[in-house]
Each structure stands twice: as C-alpha cells, then as structure tokens.
Enzyme design. Structure first.
Site, PDB file in Angstrom:
ATOM      1  N   HIS A   1     -14.264  11.340  28.009  1.00 16.64           N
ATOM      2  CA  HIS A   1     -14.517  12.143  29.212  1.00 16.64           C
ATOM      3  C   HIS A   1     -15.274  13.404  28.799  1.00 16.64           C
ATOM      4  O   HIS A   1     -14.692  14.345  28.270  1.00 16.64           O
ATOM      5  CB  HIS A   1     -13.203  12.521  29.890  1.00 16.64           C
ATOM      6  CG  HIS A   1     -12.506  11.370  30.550  1.00 16.64           C
ATOM      7  ND1 HIS A   1     -12.953  10.819  31.732  1.00 16.64           N
ATOM      8  CD2 HIS A   1     -11.410  10.656  30.178  1.00 16.64           C
ATOM      9  CE1 HIS A   1     -12.154   9.823  32.077  1.00 16.64           C
ATOM     10  NE2 HIS A   1     -11.224   9.694  31.150  1.00 16.64           N
TER      11      HIS A   1
ATOM     12  N   HIS B   1     -16.430   3.838  28.111  1.00 17.77           N
ATOM     13  CA  HIS B   1     -15.254   3.043  27.752  1.00 17.77           C
ATOM     14  C   HIS B   1     -15.699   1.895  26.854  1.00 17.77           C
ATOM     15  O   HIS B   1     -16.788   1.332  27.032  1.00 17.77           O
ATOM     16  CB  HIS B   1     -14.583   2.477  29.008  1.00 17.77           C
ATOM     17  CG  HIS B   1     -13.819   1.209  28.754  1.00 17.77           C
ATOM     18  ND1 HIS B   1     -14.371  -0.048  28.964  1.00 17.77           N
ATOM     19  CD2 HIS B   1     -12.557   0.999  28.292  1.00 17.77           C
ATOM     20  CE1 HIS B   1     -13.479  -0.971  28.646  1.00 17.77           C
ATOM     21  NE2 HIS B   1     -12.384  -0.368  28.230  1.00 17.77           N
TER      22      HIS B   1
ATOM     23  N   ASN C   1     -13.619  -1.453  24.495  1.00 21.27           N
ATOM     24  CA  ASN C   1     -12.382  -2.081  24.057  1.00 21.27           C
ATOM     25  C   ASN C   1     -12.729  -3.340  23.288  1.00 21.27           C
ATOM     26  O   ASN C   1     -13.579  -4.122  23.720  1.00 21.27           O
ATOM     27  CB  ASN C   1     -11.511  -2.415  25.275  1.00 21.27           C
ATOM     28  CG  ASN C   1     -10.278  -3.222  24.903  1.00 21.27           C
ATOM     29  OD1 ASN C   1     -10.338  -4.439  24.809  1.00 21.27           O
ATOM     30  ND2 ASN C   1      -9.168  -2.548  24.704  1.00 21.27           N
ATOM     31  N   VAL C   2     -12.104  -3.513  22.140  1.00 21.28           N
ATOM     32  CA  VAL C   2     -12.189  -4.782  21.412  1.00 21.28           C
ATOM     33  C   VAL C   2     -10.764  -5.185  21.043  1.00 21.28           C
ATOM     34  O   VAL C   2      -9.951  -4.343  20.668  1.00 21.28           O
ATOM     35  CB  VAL C   2     -13.068  -4.678  20.150  1.00 21.28           C
ATOM     36  CG1 VAL C   2     -14.547  -4.633  20.527  1.00 21.28           C
ATOM     37  CG2 VAL C   2     -12.710  -3.467  19.291  1.00 21.28           C
TER      38      VAL C   2
ATOM     39  N   GLY D   1       5.914  -2.897  26.928  1.00 20.54           N
ATOM     40  CA  GLY D   1       6.626  -1.766  26.341  1.00 20.54           C
ATOM     41  C   GLY D   1       5.789  -0.883  25.458  1.00 20.54           C
ATOM     42  O   GLY D   1       6.306  -0.274  24.514  1.00 20.54           O
TER      43      GLY D   1
END
Length: 350
Positions: free
Chosen positions: A90, A100, A102-103, A251
């Site tokens: 940000h 953003h 993601n791997v 969790g």
C-alpha cells in the site's frame, strides 16, 4: 524444496522492495507458529518513503481441516500441507498503485499436489498505458512456459479480482491461477519454474512502477479518493478472497492474514464521482475483458531490468551498486518431511 525456496524468495523480495522504497526502512520480521504444525514469518514495512505499509508473508503449515472446511474449499483430502508467499503493498502516494502477488503450493494426504498464485495491480487513477506496460512482461513470462497461460490466467484474474456487489474489477488485473496439478497440468519442475517466474516478474514490474510514479505530485482530493479505493480493496479481501477464507478456516494467524488491509480507508454513503472527473474516468476502466496489450503504447516507457530465459542469471537485474542480496533464483534445500507426507513427496524433496 518448495518450502525452502519460498523462505528464500521472501528474503529476496523484501530486499528488492526495500531498495525500491529507498527510505532505509526494513520489513520487520515476526515469527509465528501454527497450532497443528508449521508456522511462518510475517514481514511488514511501515512509514517508508514510497510504501506507507507493505507486507511480505511466508507460511508453511500442515494439519487436518474440518470436514465442512474441506468441502467448502473443494479439498480432496482433509490432511494438507501448504506453503507460500503472499505480498500486498500500500503506497503512500495515490499515484502509485496498490499491488498484490501470491505464490503457493498445496499437497493433500492422498498425494495430490498443485501450485497456484497470481499478481494484480490496483491503481487509484488508472493509467492505461502503464497497465499495458505491466501486462507486457507478464505475457512474455507466460509465453516462455505455455502460450495459452496468459489468455487463460488473465481472464481468470478478471473473473477472480472482481467485486460483484460493486460491479467493478479491483484494478487492471494481471494473472490468477489455481490448482495447476502436478502430472495433469505439467511436470513438477515445469510448474514450479512458472511459479518462480511469476514471483520474479512481480518485482521487476512493480519496482519500476514505484520508481516512476513516486515523484508525481498529488493533491488532498486525490488522497481522499485513494482512501475510498482502499476501502474497496478491503471489501474484496474481507468478503471475497478465498486465500483469506482458507487461512481463517485453518487457524492461521489473524494479524498475518489481515496484514493485506490498508493503513487507512474511507467509506462514504452512496458516493458517486462527478461526471467527467478524473475519478469517473478511472472508474470506466474497472471492467472485465479489457485487452490491455492492445492499448496504444504512447511515448513514456518503463525502465524494466532486462531478463533472460535462464532464471539462474537473474541476479544481474539488481541495481548497480545495490547492497548484495540473495541471488535469483533462491537455491532450494531439502526440508524434513511432514508426518503424513507421501513417500513420493519425500523422494522428490518437496
């Protein structure tokens, strides 16, 4: 093998983003453990020159999820091992887009294994030419692996990074892919190599955009619109994102999961940009199916570091005179097998 590479990729990417930010601030690490097994390292940089808040989170967790969670997430077996790196940046300036990446790698108790990931760009004010420049290197990466990857995964990103309640995309898209299954969709080494390249091209494109856009001036009005768009970003992450849901269902650590949220955001009742305003013009680009590669290139060009087809030489993309950083690609090393992992996984060194 994958877990160790993810750990080292986190180190490499944090160094790269710190260098691009230029403030001397660092991604501060915080270790955490998972209740059933494994854990992770969450690294957050705050109050940088360019990055107001950035996070790079590594995790490697295993356990057994509830039947309800397994059904919801379409898992073929309740026992799982998951490792990955999740990145959200940000920036301070409304002229620098949110980013953003993601791997991830999953393996379940029946031996099935797959890769997933993606990257996308969320400009506060859409620069169509810059969106094209963002997509071009991504297209090139896909071409090196499978020519159909870009059209498939670009369309998937348009579908995934979409807020149906707002009827708008989160930004200008990128790639999204999930369940690239070992054997069915390619050899383990081939799919892993593609995921590594996705990580590398994220840094190469976003660091260049940070440097180019950060000097641009902006007004208080534009900062107000930035907070509104950050609110939309938060809506997606909290209400739609499957990765957030998976982490909460299994969790995961709450602070690490929610590190993707912006430091400040606004919600205004029934806010509509004024006709013909820059905000209204930007909104017109937030739709699915735009062919960003067909946007006229214009005169300005991003200074992207050159890359070769061989990932082993990518340490050359570091800025001259920069502090030494882990080479690209990070070298994977074997890790101890999880209690339930298949013999094939252990033999393969995953």
């Amino acid at each position: 093998m994958v877990e160790q590479w993810m750990r080292q990729f986190q180190d490499w990417l944090c160094h790269r983003l710190e260098t691009a930010d230029g403030s001397g601030h660092h991604f501060v690490p915080e270790d955490w453990t998972h209740a059933e097994g494994g854990g992770g390292i969450t690294r957050v940089l705050q109050h940088g020159d360019i990055l107001e808040k950035g996070g790079v989170a590594f995790s490697a967790v295993w356990g057994e999820m509830s039947e309800a969670a397994a059904r919801q997430l379409l898992m073929p077996d309740r026992r799982y091992f998951a490792t990955g790196v999740r990145v959200v940046q940000h920036p301070r300036s409304p002229r620098v887009p949110i980013s953003h990446m993601n791997v991830r790698y999953f393996e379940v108790g029946n031996g099935e294994a797959w890769f997933g990931g993606g990257l996308d760009l969320t400009p506060i004010y859409v620069d169509a030419q810059q969106a094209r420049w963002f997509h071009e290197p991504i297209w090139e990466v896909c071409q090196r692996h499978q020519p159909d990857y870009y059209p498939r995964f670009k369309a998937w990103a348009d579908e995934y990074f979409y807020l149906p309640h707002r009827q708008e995309t989160r930004g200008v898209g990128g790639l999204f892919f999930d369940r690239l299954t070992v054997s069915r969709d390619g050899l383990f080494e081939e799919l892993f190599a593609f995921v590594q390249d996705v990580g590398e091209v994220y840094d190469r494109t976003y660091s260049a955009i940070m440097r180019q856009n950060a000097p641009l001036p902006y007004t208080e009005r534009e900062q107000q619109w930035q907070r509104v768009r950050r609110g939309r970003y938060a809506e997606f992450n909290l209400a739609i994102d499957r990765g957030t849901r998976f982490s909460l269902e299994t969790g995961g650590r709450t602070e690490s999961i929610l590190m993707s949220l912006p430091p400040q955001a606004d919600w205004h009742y029934n806010l509509t940009p004024a006709p013909a305003s820059p905000e209204a013009a930007s909104q017109q680009w937030l739709r699915q199916g735009i062919d960003w590669l067909a946007v006229p290139a214009g005169q300005r060009r991003l200074r992207l570091a050159p890359t070769s087809g061989a990932r082993a030489t990518r340490q050359q993309t570091f800025a001259p005179g920069a502090e030494p950083a882990p080479p690209w690609p990070p070298s994977p090393r074997p890790t101890p097998p999880k209690p339930w992992m298949t013999q094939k996984s252990v033999a393969d060194g995953r």
